[in-house]
Design an enzyme around this catalytic site. Sequence first.
Site, PDB file in Angstrom:
ATOM      1  N   MET A  98       0.840  -1.193   0.000  1.00 51.32           N
ATOM      2  CA  MET A  98       0.000   0.000   0.000  1.00 51.32           C
ATOM      3  C   MET A  98       0.874   1.240   0.000  1.00 51.32           C
ATOM      4  O   MET A  98       1.707   1.425   0.898  1.00 51.32           O
ATOM      5  CB  MET A  98      -0.894   0.010   1.241  1.00 51.32           C
ATOM      6  CG  MET A  98      -1.943  -1.077   1.269  1.00 51.32           C
ATOM      7  SD  MET A  98      -2.699  -1.269   2.910  1.00 51.32           S
ATOM      8  CE  MET A  98      -1.542  -2.436   3.645  1.00 51.32           C
ATOM      9  N   ILE A 156       1.359  -5.450   8.252  1.00 53.28           N
ATOM     10  CA  ILE A 156       2.757  -5.110   8.499  1.00 53.28           C
ATOM     11  C   ILE A 156       2.957  -3.606   8.418  1.00 53.28           C
ATOM     12  O   ILE A 156       2.607  -2.973   7.416  1.00 53.28           O
ATOM     13  CB  ILE A 156       3.676  -5.800   7.473  1.00 53.28           C
ATOM     14  CG1 ILE A 156       3.447  -7.305   7.484  1.00 53.28           C
ATOM     15  CG2 ILE A 156       5.140  -5.484   7.761  1.00 53.28           C
ATOM     16  CD1 ILE A 156       4.129  -8.030   6.348  1.00 53.28           C
ATOM     17  N   GLY A 186       1.614   4.010   4.805  1.00 50.09           N
ATOM     18  CA  GLY A 186       2.556   3.155   4.082  1.00 50.09           C
ATOM     19  C   GLY A 186       2.765   1.812   4.744  1.00 50.09           C
ATOM     20  O   GLY A 186       3.250   1.746   5.855  1.00 50.09           O
ATOM     21  N   SER A 187       2.412   0.738   4.075  1.00 54.42           N
ATOM     22  CA  SER A 187       2.444  -0.552   4.749  1.00 54.42           C
ATOM     23  C   SER A 187       2.231  -1.691   3.759  1.00 54.42           C
ATOM     24  O   SER A 187       2.206  -1.492   2.547  1.00 54.42           O
ATOM     25  CB  SER A 187       1.354  -0.576   5.826  1.00 54.42           C
ATOM     26  OG  SER A 187       0.155  -0.038   5.325  1.00 54.42           O
ATOM     27  N   ARG A 188       2.045  -2.901   4.323  1.00 54.08           N
ATOM     28  CA  ARG A 188       1.885  -4.088   3.495  1.00 54.08           C
ATOM     29  C   ARG A 188       0.956  -5.077   4.179  1.00 54.08           C
ATOM     30  O   ARG A 188       0.892  -5.133   5.416  1.00 54.08           O
ATOM     31  CB  ARG A 188       3.247  -4.739   3.265  1.00 54.08           C
ATOM     32  CG  ARG A 188       3.308  -5.653   2.044  1.00 54.08           C
ATOM     33  CD  ARG A 188       4.711  -6.192   1.868  1.00 54.08           C
ATOM     34  NE  ARG A 188       4.908  -7.461   2.542  1.00 54.08           N
ATOM     35  CZ  ARG A 188       6.096  -8.002   2.765  1.00 54.08           C
ATOM     36  NH1 ARG A 188       7.194  -7.364   2.407  1.00 54.08           N
ATOM     37  NH2 ARG A 188       6.193  -9.174   3.356  1.00 54.08           N
TER      38      ARG A 188
END
Length: 224
Positions: A98, A156, A186-188
């Site tokens: 993301m 995450i 901002g991440s996953r």
Amino acid sequence: MRIHKEGTMMIVMSFVFALIIGGSLFYFNGVKIWTCAITFIPVGFAVFFIAFFRDPVRVPAGDGHKVSAPADGKIVIVKEVEENEYFHSRMLQISVFMSFFNVHINWAPISGKVAFFRYHRGNYLAAWHPKSSTKNERTTIVFRNEDGTEVLCRQIAGLFARRVVCYAEFDKDFSAGEQIGFIKFGSRADVFLPIGTKVNVKPGDIVKGAETIIAELAQKDNKQ
């Protein structure tokens, strides 16, 4: 446009800060270009937060066997890996990255009951870093469908993400596409599936959370 509850306070505080700063500057210095410019800085943050914390209406496409994307973004990983937290075996990993511009809500990838939940403190490596899945701040959620098949979803934190919010609770039922949390800035999101699962995406594909079917689980004979 709906605003997600996780961003309400930040948006309100940005506007309040703008009013305080702007009011003070205009009161003591009058209306000048530089006072207007300074005032619009917190207003700009508020506008950014409104866009970032948007809560779009989604029509869930998944179910107990059709695996929907857990987040908006780009597919960055589709491969077999060793999953050592819960399964302790080879699993198929699908990861969605993301960016700042994606919706950062997370959705349940399948319908099922939460069979495992754990929060991990950790580092803040860039979300695309190979070790972020095991080193960063994260939550691990395992969903068990009506067949007994289990799917692991991991939120995450990334380089700029400093808070992972998760709504999952052990033994709680979720429907595919139901919101399970939010990751800020901002991440996953990783999904771990049984080897042999039919995959419908590849690295580089853009997916929409709750609506894009990224994989299809095999159904057991007694459920067909």
